[in-house]
Enzyme design. Structure first.
Site, PDB file in Angstrom:
ATOM      1  N   ASP A 117      11.317  -7.884  52.962  1.00  0.00           N
ATOM      2  CA  ASP A 117      10.162  -8.671  52.520  1.00  0.00           C
ATOM      3  C   ASP A 117       8.902  -7.815  52.394  1.00  0.00           C
ATOM      4  O   ASP A 117       7.786  -8.319  52.533  1.00  0.00           O
ATOM      5  CB  ASP A 117       9.895  -9.850  53.475  1.00  0.00           C
ATOM      6  CG  ASP A 117      11.128 -10.705  53.724  1.00  0.00           C
ATOM      7  OD1 ASP A 117      11.760 -11.093  52.732  1.00  0.00           O
ATOM      8  OD2 ASP A 117      11.452 -10.955  54.890  1.00  0.00           O
ATOM      9  N   GLU A 118       9.079  -6.525  52.081  1.00  0.00           N
ATOM     10  CA  GLU A 118       7.920  -5.639  51.986  1.00  0.00           C
ATOM     11  C   GLU A 118       7.257  -5.662  50.609  1.00  0.00           C
ATOM     12  O   GLU A 118       6.216  -5.041  50.408  1.00  0.00           O
ATOM     13  CB  GLU A 118       8.330  -4.185  52.297  1.00  0.00           C
ATOM     14  CG  GLU A 118       8.933  -3.964  53.662  1.00  0.00           C
ATOM     15  CD  GLU A 118      10.453  -3.962  53.626  1.00  0.00           C
ATOM     16  OE1 GLU A 118      11.057  -3.538  54.623  1.00  0.00           O
ATOM     17  OE2 GLU A 118      11.028  -4.391  52.600  1.00  0.00           O
ATOM     18  N   LYS A 143       9.323  -5.196  47.628  1.00  0.00           N
ATOM     19  CA  LYS A 143      10.085  -4.251  46.798  1.00  0.00           C
ATOM     20  C   LYS A 143      10.183  -4.723  45.356  1.00  0.00           C
ATOM     21  O   LYS A 143      10.198  -3.908  44.434  1.00  0.00           O
ATOM     22  CB  LYS A 143      11.494  -4.065  47.379  1.00  0.00           C
ATOM     23  CG  LYS A 143      11.526  -3.309  48.695  1.00  0.00           C
ATOM     24  CD  LYS A 143      12.948  -3.069  49.174  1.00  0.00           C
ATOM     25  CE  LYS A 143      13.658  -4.365  49.553  1.00  0.00           C
ATOM     26  NZ  LYS A 143      13.040  -5.063  50.685  1.00  0.00           N
ATOM     27  N   LYS A 165       8.129  -6.270  43.259  1.00  0.00           N
ATOM     28  CA  LYS A 165       7.019  -5.864  42.383  1.00  0.00           C
ATOM     29  C   LYS A 165       7.048  -4.365  42.116  1.00  0.00           C
ATOM     30  O   LYS A 165       6.868  -3.923  40.978  1.00  0.00           O
ATOM     31  CB  LYS A 165       5.684  -6.235  43.024  1.00  0.00           C
ATOM     32  CG  LYS A 165       4.509  -5.604  42.277  1.00  0.00           C
ATOM     33  CD  LYS A 165       3.209  -5.640  43.028  1.00  0.00           C
ATOM     34  CE  LYS A 165       2.192  -4.702  42.361  1.00  0.00           C
ATOM     35  NZ  LYS A 165       0.838  -4.820  42.913  1.00  0.00           N
ATOM     36  N   GLY A 213      16.143 -11.434  48.438  1.00  0.00           N
ATOM     37  CA  GLY A 213      15.432 -12.066  47.333  1.00  0.00           C
ATOM     38  C   GLY A 213      14.248 -11.232  46.895  1.00  0.00           C
ATOM     39  O   GLY A 213      13.519 -10.702  47.725  1.00  0.00           O
ATOM     40  N   HIS A 214      14.082 -11.089  45.588  1.00  0.00           N
ATOM     41  CA  HIS A 214      12.930 -10.384  45.033  1.00  0.00           C
ATOM     42  C   HIS A 214      12.178 -11.342  44.120  1.00  0.00           C
ATOM     43  O   HIS A 214      12.777 -12.006  43.275  1.00  0.00           O
ATOM     44  CB  HIS A 214      13.367  -9.169  44.215  1.00  0.00           C
ATOM     45  CG  HIS A 214      13.894  -8.052  45.057  1.00  0.00           C
ATOM     46  ND1 HIS A 214      14.596  -6.992  44.536  1.00  0.00           N
ATOM     47  CD2 HIS A 214      13.818  -7.817  46.379  1.00  0.00           C
ATOM     48  CE1 HIS A 214      14.935  -6.159  45.506  1.00  0.00           C
ATOM     49  NE2 HIS A 214      14.476  -6.652  46.628  1.00  0.00           N
ATOM     50  N   GLN A 219      16.869  -5.840  51.481  1.00  0.00           N
ATOM     51  CA  GLN A 219      16.488  -5.890  52.900  1.00  0.00           C
ATOM     52  C   GLN A 219      15.586  -4.705  53.276  1.00  0.00           C
ATOM     53  O   GLN A 219      14.872  -4.182  52.435  1.00  0.00           O
ATOM     54  CB  GLN A 219      17.734  -5.953  53.797  1.00  0.00           C
ATOM     55  CG  GLN A 219      18.477  -7.270  53.739  1.00  0.00           C
ATOM     56  CD  GLN A 219      19.733  -7.195  52.908  1.00  0.00           C
ATOM     57  OE1 GLN A 219      20.240  -6.143  52.571  1.00  0.00           O
ATOM     58  NE2 GLN A 219      20.255  -8.351  52.547  1.00  0.00           N
ATOM     59  N   ARG A 260      12.545 -19.700  54.801  1.00  0.00           N
ATOM     60  CA  ARG A 260      12.172 -19.693  56.217  1.00  0.00           C
ATOM     61  C   ARG A 260      10.829 -19.002  56.420  1.00  0.00           C
ATOM     62  O   ARG A 260      10.522 -18.009  55.776  1.00  0.00           O
ATOM     63  CB  ARG A 260      13.236 -18.963  57.046  1.00  0.00           C
ATOM     64  CG  ARG A 260      14.531 -19.722  57.197  1.00  0.00           C
ATOM     65  CD  ARG A 260      15.500 -19.002  58.131  1.00  0.00           C
ATOM     66  NE  ARG A 260      16.005 -17.771  57.549  1.00  0.00           N
ATOM     67  CZ  ARG A 260      16.888 -16.979  58.150  1.00  0.00           C
ATOM     68  NH1 ARG A 260      17.333 -17.289  59.357  1.00  0.00           N
ATOM     69  NH2 ARG A 260      17.318 -15.883  57.569  1.00  0.00           N
ATOM     70  N   LEU A 268      -2.086  -4.955  51.058  1.00  0.00           N
ATOM     71  CA  LEU A 268      -3.306  -4.523  51.742  1.00  0.00           C
ATOM     72  C   LEU A 268      -4.367  -5.622  51.692  1.00  0.00           C
ATOM     73  O   LEU A 268      -5.151  -5.792  52.636  1.00  0.00           O
ATOM     74  CB  LEU A 268      -3.833  -3.239  51.094  1.00  0.00           C
ATOM     75  CG  LEU A 268      -5.067  -2.605  51.735  1.00  0.00           C
ATOM     76  CD1 LEU A 268      -4.750  -2.132  53.151  1.00  0.00           C
ATOM     77  CD2 LEU A 268      -5.582  -1.446  50.886  1.00  0.00           C
ATOM     78  N   SER A 282      -0.450  -1.273  46.759  1.00  0.00           N
ATOM     79  CA  SER A 282      -0.388  -2.528  46.023  1.00  0.00           C
ATOM     80  C   SER A 282      -1.421  -3.496  46.587  1.00  0.00           C
ATOM     81  O   SER A 282      -1.489  -3.705  47.797  1.00  0.00           O
ATOM     82  CB  SER A 282       1.016  -3.136  46.135  1.00  0.00           C
ATOM     83  OG  SER A 282       1.041  -4.433  45.576  1.00  0.00           O
TER      84      SER A 282
END
Length: 430
Positions: A13-14, A16, A18, A40-41, A224, A303, A332, A413
């Site tokens: 969930d970082e 990725k 985008k 999921g992206h 992940q 979730r 950020l 980003s």
């Protein structure tokens, strides 16, 4: 030409999606190398929002080849449904721009049923899986009883594969109180889906090596995050595959020498979905604010994500295990307006100072973060596209992260929009 691997350096969930989309404009091939549709992206392109789970992020870009590698476990029914959904948004997907490795393992309906049944056992601690069958499918792959894409092309082989799988699964299902798998029904489902999947099947290892020799740029996309890696993550609260950058070679069939740059996607704070240790987790107003401002809900599961301060120890650790050359610091802008920010610089374990997360589960549960406090900023970073547009204190925060994780920032980003990105170092530069 440079070939780039993109990996998450935290628990996923970082952001990725985008970054991969942003990079894919300069790539010729985008290849998924591990995981399943539990990841999921979310891609935001103009007014359009695309939610991808099995498909590589490059499918929404015209003129690119998207590849699902053998390191992925693939639910064929989900894939076809996802293709239809993305097509309904005006995106063209066909065997010319999407390939699936012939040796990709397939997730069967009984994998998901087994996954959910295990999670429902009250006597066993929950791992926090999505219940989509990813883990059981990887188990079958290692146990040499999985059904692969190529098996769909031959009825006799397919029946042998099914029989071998059911020899294992039916006794297991009986012990869990589940009905035996209906062999005839399963074979009928597989024959039906075969006609829809096989047109995409290809010797991906061969195609990628040919593309490389032709000087094409390849972008390897992971799912992940490295802290969910089966070997180097917070075991047993991990995914069932290797997530770190080395898997890009194994999961697609291209040699490790083909990898020129590893980009680690790193959120400016820390989140986690599901169970497991989380040293910097916040259960206070700051944690609530991070979750609300960052819209921290899983793309796949919906979730709510657990939120906490940036953990430099963990990211430094994952940068080492993945050989990260530079990070893309995301979200950020979520930190705008905090009076002060904290960064975990070490752990305290029963009075001992550690600069890494210990491997033993009991030790992971006992560590407490040692924080460094940094002044926040009142100005906005949202939408910034150059260093000059960032508040001075925000730049200090980014620079301090670089020092602590011992890895430079290549991209920053500042919103979900693909153009709201500050480029420091181009990963595709020769």
């Amino acid at each position: 030409m440079a070939n780039v691997v993109v990996v998450g350096t935290q628990w996923g969930d970082e952001g990725k999606g985008k970054i991969v989309d942003w990079l894919s404009e300069r790539a010729d091939v985008i290849a998924r190398f591990q995981g399943g549709h539990n990841a999921g992206h979310t891609l935001v392109i103009g007014e359009a929002v695309y939610k991808l789970h099995a498909l590589p992020s490059g499918v929404v870009r015209g003129g690119k080849l998207s590849v699902i590698g053998n390191g992925v476990v693939l639910d064929p029914w989900h894939l076809i449904k996802e293709i239809e959904g993305i097509r309904s948004q005006g995106v063209e997907i066909n065997p010319e721009n999407l390939m699936v490795a012939e040796n990709t393992p397939l997730i069967m309906p009984y994998h998901g049923e087994l996954d959910r049944a295990r999670e429902g056992q009250v006597s066993v601690a929950k791992i926090g899986t999505t219940g989509r069958g990813i883990g059981p499918c990887y188990e079958d792959k290692v146990g040499r009883r999985v059904i692969r894409v190529a098996d769909l092309a031959d009825t006799a082989t397919l029946e042998l594969r099914v029989d071998r799988a059911l020899l294992h699964h039916n006794p297991l299902r009986k012990g869990l109180g589940l009905e035996p798998v209906d062999r005839a029904s399963l074979l009928a489902q597989l024959r039906d889906i075969a006609d829809q999947i096989l047109p995409y099947a290809a010797p991906v290892w061969k195609v990628l090596n040919e593309k490389r020799r032709a000087g094409k740029r390849i972008l390897f996309e992971g799912a992940q995050g490295a802290l969910l890696d089966i070997d180097f993550g917070t075991y047993p609260f991990v995914t069932s595959s290797n997530v770190i950058a080395g898997q890009a070679a194994t999961g697609t069939g291209i040699g490790p020498g083909a990898i020129d740059y590893v980009l680690g996607i790193t959120k400016a704070y820390t989140t986690r979905v599901g169970e497991g240790p989380f040293p910097t987790e916040l259960d206070d107003a700051d944690g609530q604010q991070l979750g609300e401002r960052g819209h921290e809900f899983g793309t796949t599961t919906g979730r709510k994500r657990r939120c906490g301060w940036f953990d430099a120890c963990l990211v430094r650790q994952t940068c080492a295990t993945s050989g990260v050359n530079g990070i893309s610091l995301t979200k950020l802008d979520v930190l705008d307006g905090f009076d002060e920010l904290k960064i975990c610089v070490a752990y305290d374990l029963d009075g001992q100072r550690l600069d890494y997360l210990p491997t033993a589960a009991d030790a992971q549960a006992r560590v407490t973060p040692i924080y460094e406090t940094i002044e926040g900023w009142s100005g906005s970073t949202a939408g910034a596209r150059s260093w000059a547009e960032l508040p001075a204190q925000a730049i200090k925060y980014v620079r301090r992260i670089e020092e602590l994780i011992e890895c430079p920032v290549a991209l920053v980003s500042t919103s979900p929009e693909r153009e709201d990105t500050i480029l420091v170092t181009d990963p595709f530069a020769d």
